[in-house]
Every structure is written in structure tokens, then in C-alpha cells.
Motif scaffolding. Structure first.
Motif, PDB file in Angstrom:
ATOM      1  N   PHE A   1      10.471  -8.672  22.675  1.00 39.59           N
ATOM      2  CA  PHE A   1       9.573  -8.939  21.559  1.00 39.59           C
ATOM      3  C   PHE A   1      10.258  -8.516  20.271  1.00 39.59           C
ATOM      4  O   PHE A   1      10.982  -7.524  20.242  1.00 39.59           O
ATOM      5  N   ILE A   2      10.047  -9.236  19.199  1.00 44.65           N
ATOM      6  CA  ILE A   2      10.805  -9.026  17.970  1.00 44.65           C
ATOM      7  C   ILE A   2      10.574  -7.636  17.361  1.00 44.65           C
ATOM      8  O   ILE A   2      11.432  -7.122  16.647  1.00 44.65           O
ATOM      9  N   LEU A   3       9.444  -7.003  17.624  1.00 47.81           N
ATOM     10  CA  LEU A   3       9.196  -5.674  17.078  1.00 47.81           C
ATOM     11  C   LEU A   3       9.873  -4.571  17.885  1.00 47.81           C
ATOM     12  O   LEU A   3       9.995  -3.453  17.413  1.00 47.81           O
ATOM     13  N   ASN A   4      10.302  -4.876  19.093  1.00 49.47           N
ATOM     14  CA  ASN A   4      10.966  -3.881  19.940  1.00 49.47           C
ATOM     15  C   ASN A   4      12.471  -3.957  19.734  1.00 49.47           C
ATOM     16  O   ASN A   4      13.228  -4.323  20.618  1.00 49.47           O
ATOM     17  N   THR A   5      12.933  -3.579  18.557  1.00 48.58           N
ATOM     18  CA  THR A   5      14.350  -3.707  18.243  1.00 48.58           C
ATOM     19  C   THR A   5      15.211  -2.674  18.962  1.00 48.58           C
ATOM     20  O   THR A   5      16.431  -2.825  19.003  1.00 48.58           O
ATOM     21  N   ASP A   6      14.612  -1.667  19.533  1.00 52.26           N
ATOM     22  CA  ASP A   6      15.393  -0.669  20.268  1.00 52.26           C
ATOM     23  C   ASP A   6      15.505  -1.002  21.751  1.00 52.26           C
ATOM     24  O   ASP A   6      16.124  -0.256  22.500  1.00 52.26           O
ATOM     25  N   GLY A   7      14.898  -2.110  22.180  1.00 51.65           N
ATOM     26  CA  GLY A   7      15.009  -2.541  23.563  1.00 51.65           C
ATOM     27  C   GLY A   7      13.969  -1.959  24.490  1.00 51.65           C
ATOM     28  O   GLY A   7      13.922  -2.296  25.660  1.00 51.65           O
ATOM     29  N   ARG A   8      13.135  -1.070  23.994  1.00 51.02           N
ATOM     30  CA  ARG A   8      12.082  -0.484  24.816  1.00 51.02           C
ATOM     31  C   ARG A   8      10.729  -1.061  24.402  1.00 51.02           C
ATOM     32  O   ARG A   8      10.557  -1.516  23.289  1.00 51.02           O
ATOM     33  N   SER A   9       9.785  -0.988  25.303  1.00 49.52           N
ATOM     34  CA  SER A   9       8.446  -1.513  25.045  1.00 49.52           C
ATOM     35  C   SER A   9       7.587  -0.469  24.342  1.00 49.52           C
ATOM     36  O   SER A   9       7.583   0.697  24.721  1.00 49.52           O
ATOM     37  N   HIS A  10       6.892  -0.909  23.291  1.00 53.49           N
ATOM     38  CA  HIS A  10       5.968  -0.037  22.553  1.00 53.49           C
ATOM     39  C   HIS A  10       4.635  -0.762  22.389  1.00 53.49           C
ATOM     40  O   HIS A  10       4.324  -1.256  21.310  1.00 53.49           O
ATOM     41  N   PRO A  11       3.822  -0.852  23.447  1.00 51.23           N
ATOM     42  CA  PRO A  11       2.605  -1.662  23.341  1.00 51.23           C
ATOM     43  C   PRO A  11       1.590  -1.124  22.333  1.00 51.23           C
ATOM     44  O   PRO A  11       0.967  -1.903  21.611  1.00 51.23           O
ATOM     45  N   LEU A  12       1.416   0.174  22.251  1.00 48.13           N
ATOM     46  CA  LEU A  12       0.443   0.746  21.319  1.00 48.13           C
ATOM     47  C   LEU A  12       0.885   0.537  19.872  1.00 48.13           C
ATOM     48  O   LEU A  12       0.089   0.122  19.019  1.00 48.13           O
ATOM     49  N   GLN A  13       2.149   0.800  19.599  1.00 46.96           N
ATOM     50  CA  GLN A  13       2.665   0.642  18.246  1.00 46.96           C
ATOM     51  C   GLN A  13       2.670  -0.824  17.823  1.00 46.96           C
ATOM     52  O   GLN A  13       2.351  -1.138  16.673  1.00 46.96           O
ATOM     53  N   ASN A  14       3.028  -1.721  18.746  1.00 46.36           N
ATOM     54  CA  ASN A  14       3.030  -3.151  18.425  1.00 46.36           C
ATOM     55  C   ASN A  14       1.618  -3.652  18.154  1.00 46.36           C
ATOM     56  O   ASN A  14       1.402  -4.457  17.248  1.00 46.36           O
ATOM     57  N   THR A  15       0.656  -3.177  18.930  1.00 44.02           N
ATOM     58  CA  THR A  15      -0.737  -3.583  18.713  1.00 44.02           C
ATOM     59  C   THR A  15      -1.216  -3.132  17.346  1.00 44.02           C
ATOM     60  O   THR A  15      -1.880  -3.892  16.630  1.00 44.02           O
ATOM     61  N   GLY A  16      -0.895  -1.910  16.967  1.00 40.72           N
ATOM     62  CA  GLY A  16      -1.276  -1.419  15.643  1.00 40.72           C
ATOM     63  C   GLY A  16      -0.653  -2.226  14.525  1.00 40.72           C
ATOM     64  O   GLY A  16      -1.310  -2.559  13.535  1.00 40.72           O
ATOM     65  N   ALA A  17       0.615  -2.571  14.668  1.00 40.22           N
ATOM     66  CA  ALA A  17       1.293  -3.353  13.637  1.00 40.22           C
ATOM     67  C   ALA A  17       0.704  -4.751  13.531  1.00 40.22           C
ATOM     68  O   ALA A  17       0.488  -5.258  12.421  1.00 40.22           O
TER      69      ALA A  17
END
Length: 107
Positions: free
Chosen positions: A20-36
Motif C-alpha cells: 500500500f502506498i502509505l506503507n513506505t517502510d514495507g510494514r503494515s500499519h492498519p490503524l495509522q493508515n485508517t486514521g490518515a
């Protein structure tokens, strides 16, 4: 002139990992992505309602929700891409809130 390819194990499968384009570090961040994403959606709705004076209630409340969601999401964001989306959403939410207040307020 031809180049020689070093013999050895060839990679199998998909070498390029899609993320996903917001996961630029290669790890999944579902909570942070949802907030953004929520901040961006609230900001877009508030900014669109800023151009329509009769929609001041929706614009004001979504702008206020976008400001609070964006502030919370900015504090827990993990990547620079999430922070960019947060700040864009917060700015749009603030503009929508201010125009909504100018056109009639929260009530």
C-alpha cells in the motif's frame, strides 16, 4: 559485447513486493493508515462543503471531526507518507470548518 550472467539460484516468484502506498517502510500499519484515510476523507468533504453555503452544518462538523482525527493520526503516524496525507487532510478540514462557521456555524 554480451555480458555473462553469473550462474546461481534464480529468484522465483514475485521479486517486487507490492504494498500500500502509505506503507513506505514495507510494514503494515492498519490503524495509522485508517486514521490518515479518514482525515483525508473528512477534509475533502469539508472542503467541498465550503463552496456550498447551504451545507455549512455538514462542512463544519466534518471539518471539526477531521481536525481531531488528523491530530490523533499525526501523533501515531509511522511513515512520512501518512504524515503528508494527515497534514493535507487537516488543512482541508480547517478550511472547511472555518468556511462552515462563516456561513452559519455548527448549529
Amino acid at each position: 559485447m554480451a555480458r555473462a550472467v553469473a550462474p546461481g539460484p534464480q529468484p522465483t516468484g514475485d521479486v517486487h513486493r507490492h504494498h500500500f502506498i502509505l506503507n513506505t517502510d514495507g510494514r503494515s500499519h492498519p490503524l495509522q493508515n485508517t486514521g490518515a484515510v479518514l482525515t483525508a476523507v473528512f477534509g475533502l468533504v469539508a472542503a467541498i462543503c465550503a463552496f456550498l453555503p447551504s451545507m455549512h452544518l455538514l462542512g463544519s462538523w466534518t471539518g471539526l471531526a477531521g481536525l481531531f482525527t488528523g491530530a490523533w493520526s499525526q501523533m501515531i503516524s509511522a511513515t512520512t507518507a501518512e504524515r503528508w496525507v494527515n497534514i493535507c487532510g487537516v488543512v482541508l478540514s480547517g478550511l472547511g470548518l472555518l468556511f462552515g462557521l462563516a456561513h452559519g456555524g455548527l448549529y
